[in-house]
Design an enzyme around this catalytic site. Structure first.
Site, PDB file in Angstrom:
ATOM      1  N   HIS A 133       0.825  -1.207   0.000  1.00 50.43           N
ATOM      2  CA  HIS A 133       0.000   0.000   0.000  1.00 50.43           C
ATOM      3  C   HIS A 133       0.858   1.255   0.000  1.00 50.43           C
ATOM      4  CE1 HIS A 133      -3.556  -2.436   0.796  1.00 50.43           C
ATOM      5  NE2 HIS A 133      -4.273  -1.355   0.560  1.00 50.43           N
ATOM      6  N   LYS A 152     -10.552  -9.056   6.216  1.00 51.56           N
ATOM      7  CA  LYS A 152     -11.262  -9.571   7.390  1.00 51.56           C
ATOM      8  C   LYS A 152     -11.151  -8.575   8.525  1.00 51.56           C
ATOM      9  CE  LYS A 152      -7.569 -11.726   9.845  1.00 51.56           C
ATOM     10  NZ  LYS A 152      -7.281 -11.399  11.250  1.00 51.56           N
TER      11      LYS A 152
END
Lengths: 283, 171
Positions: free
Chosen positions: B37, B102
């Site tokens: 990222h 998640k």
């Protein structure tokens, strides 16, 4: 010996122990919420696939943590540490495991799960001529939720409960619930956390043999499951599969509480090395 | 509601989904964790090794097996998404329409432009069944878990956990 340690690592990451599976099945039967059932059904399917195909159930094969009980008359004492490191390297390739050892300064991944201080090995010297070893692959998502509280004696056991419940609430779905909560009380900051981590080797559903502690384990489990966080934090009746508490005497001024949060994949395997070189591996 | 979707996702695909829906996702998805990222957001859009418009990012660091020059995914469940909250606005700003992970994320940045899909944490061996092949891997210098894996998936069963209308399933 190296081969046997590789097999213990393989067993730990590919097969979830029976006691954990049976607790997950019970949790599945109890849930009515569709999303909770989706998650628990996926968990049970993943466990079956891991077992049938001998592949890691979870892609986070963790930081390999070893607890060694070394009999001081074992002829293998001097070889153990090297064998664990070599087995970790081999298992990374052969099982395979995900390489999870990263240099804290450069961010570089060592590629084989070994490095400074890892795999983690905790030693205990005991009488006898056998070496017993437990391997605990510890995932990062759940470990990130572990915490230490240095309570005052006045806060006592009520404080322990409050700390654990608040921590579980704050972590929500992050540690992959339904979790197993391992709590070490007393001993000091470091020792409380070590007691907690070791408690993960106990079977799920088994209470502490000290009835007073067993009662607190049961009460905390009930309180946590009443939170409704549920499997993966998306609601449901089971937030924790079990609570394990271990204690040591404390300093009069301190009330240390080490909390180790473990995901539903409470992986473990054990190994015993006899003085004649024979090895047993079990879960 | 259960729907089948194929990547890249359009804004219409995204706006139709409601928290609680089941989606069977097919097409290409791209894995990214913390380091990837940071790299995605440090590069100009045209230098990225994938097209972020309509893309689906999977918060996942897989277990892979290398045979010759090709990789096979062995186990590939989601990692904890909350660690990527700090990059969320940045990647959604590039046109990313879906995140799979998640544990949930901040819901607000998804509003009007993207959705968060949940898969079951720890169920890596099951998730790998939906991965048909590794199409490419970039940034292996970040290490296997942090590299950018371009995966071809088929009918990956997901739950819409945060929709583009402000609803979230997380407690």
């Amino acid at each position: 010996m190296i081969g046997a340690i590789v097999e213990a690592i393989r067993l730990a990451v590919t097969r979830i122990p029976d006691d954990v599976v049976s607790a997950l099945r019970k949790a599945y039967e109890r849930e009515e919420n569709g999303v909770a059932r989706f998650n628990l059904e996926n968990i049970l399917k993943a466990i079956e696939i891991g077992k049938a195909e001998a592949i890691p159930v979870c892609q986070d094969t963790g930081t390999l943590t070893f607890f060694v009980k070394a009999g001081m008359d074992s002829p293998f004492l001097g070889e153990i540490e090297g064998a664990i490191v070599e087995a970790t390297r081999l298992a990374t390739k052969e099982v395979p495991l995900r390489p999870n050892a990263v240099d804290v300064l450069t961010g570089k991944n060592s590629g084989d799960n070994t490095g400074r201080g890892v795999p983690v090995i905790h030693w205990e010297l005991v009488e006898g001529d056998e070496i017993e070893m437990a391997v605990l692959p510890k995932g990062g998502g759940s470990e990130n939720c572990s915490a230490l509280a240095m309570l005052t004696p006045g806060e006592g056991w009520e404080g322990v409960k409050r700390f654990v419940v608040e921590r579980v609430k704050a972590c929500g779905g992050k540690p992959c619930p339904p979790v197993i909560l391992a709590i070490g009380v007393g001993g000091g900051a470091d020792y409380s956390l070590l007691l907690a981590k070791k408690a993960l080797l106990r079977r799920v559903g088994e209470r502490n043999p000290d009835e007073r502690i067993a009662e607190i384990e049961g009460e905390l489990l009930e309180e946590i499951n009443a939170l409704g966080i549920g499997p993966m934090g998306m609601g449901g009746r089971t937030t924790a599969l079990d609570v394990k508490i271990e204690v040591a005497h404390r300093h009069p001024a301190s009330f240390p509480v080490g909390l180790v949060v473990q995901c539903w994949a409470n992986r473990r395997a054990f190994l015993r090395i006899k003085p004649d070189g024979r090895v047993e591996v079990w879960q | 509601m259960a729907v089948k979707l194929r990547t890249p996702l359009s804004i219409e695909d995204v706006l139709r989904l409601k928290a609680g829906d089941v989606v069977y996702l097919s097409g290409e998805i791209v894995t990214a964790r913390d380091s990837a990222h940071r790299r995605i957001l440090s590069l100009p859009k045209e230098e990225l090794p994938f097209n972020p418009e309509g893309a689906v990012i999977y918060h996942c660091g897989p277990v892979v097996r290398k045979t010759g020059e090709s990789y096979e995914v062995v186990s590939a469940g989601p990692t904890t998404s909350a660690r990527m909250n700090r990059y969320l606005d940045g990647v959604l700003g590039l046109g990313v329409r879906g995140i799979i992970g998640k544990g949930g994320m901040k819901a607000e940045p998804f509003r009007g432009r993207a959705v968060y899909f949940a898969f079951t944490g720890g169920a890596g061996s099951l998730a790998a069944k939906s991965v048909k092949r590794v199409k490419a891997v970039h940034w292996l210098d970040l290490g296997i878990p942090e590299a950018l894996w371009v995966l071809k998936v088929e009918d990956f069963p997901l739950i819409v956990a945060i929709d583009a209308h402000g609803s979230s399933l997380y407690r």
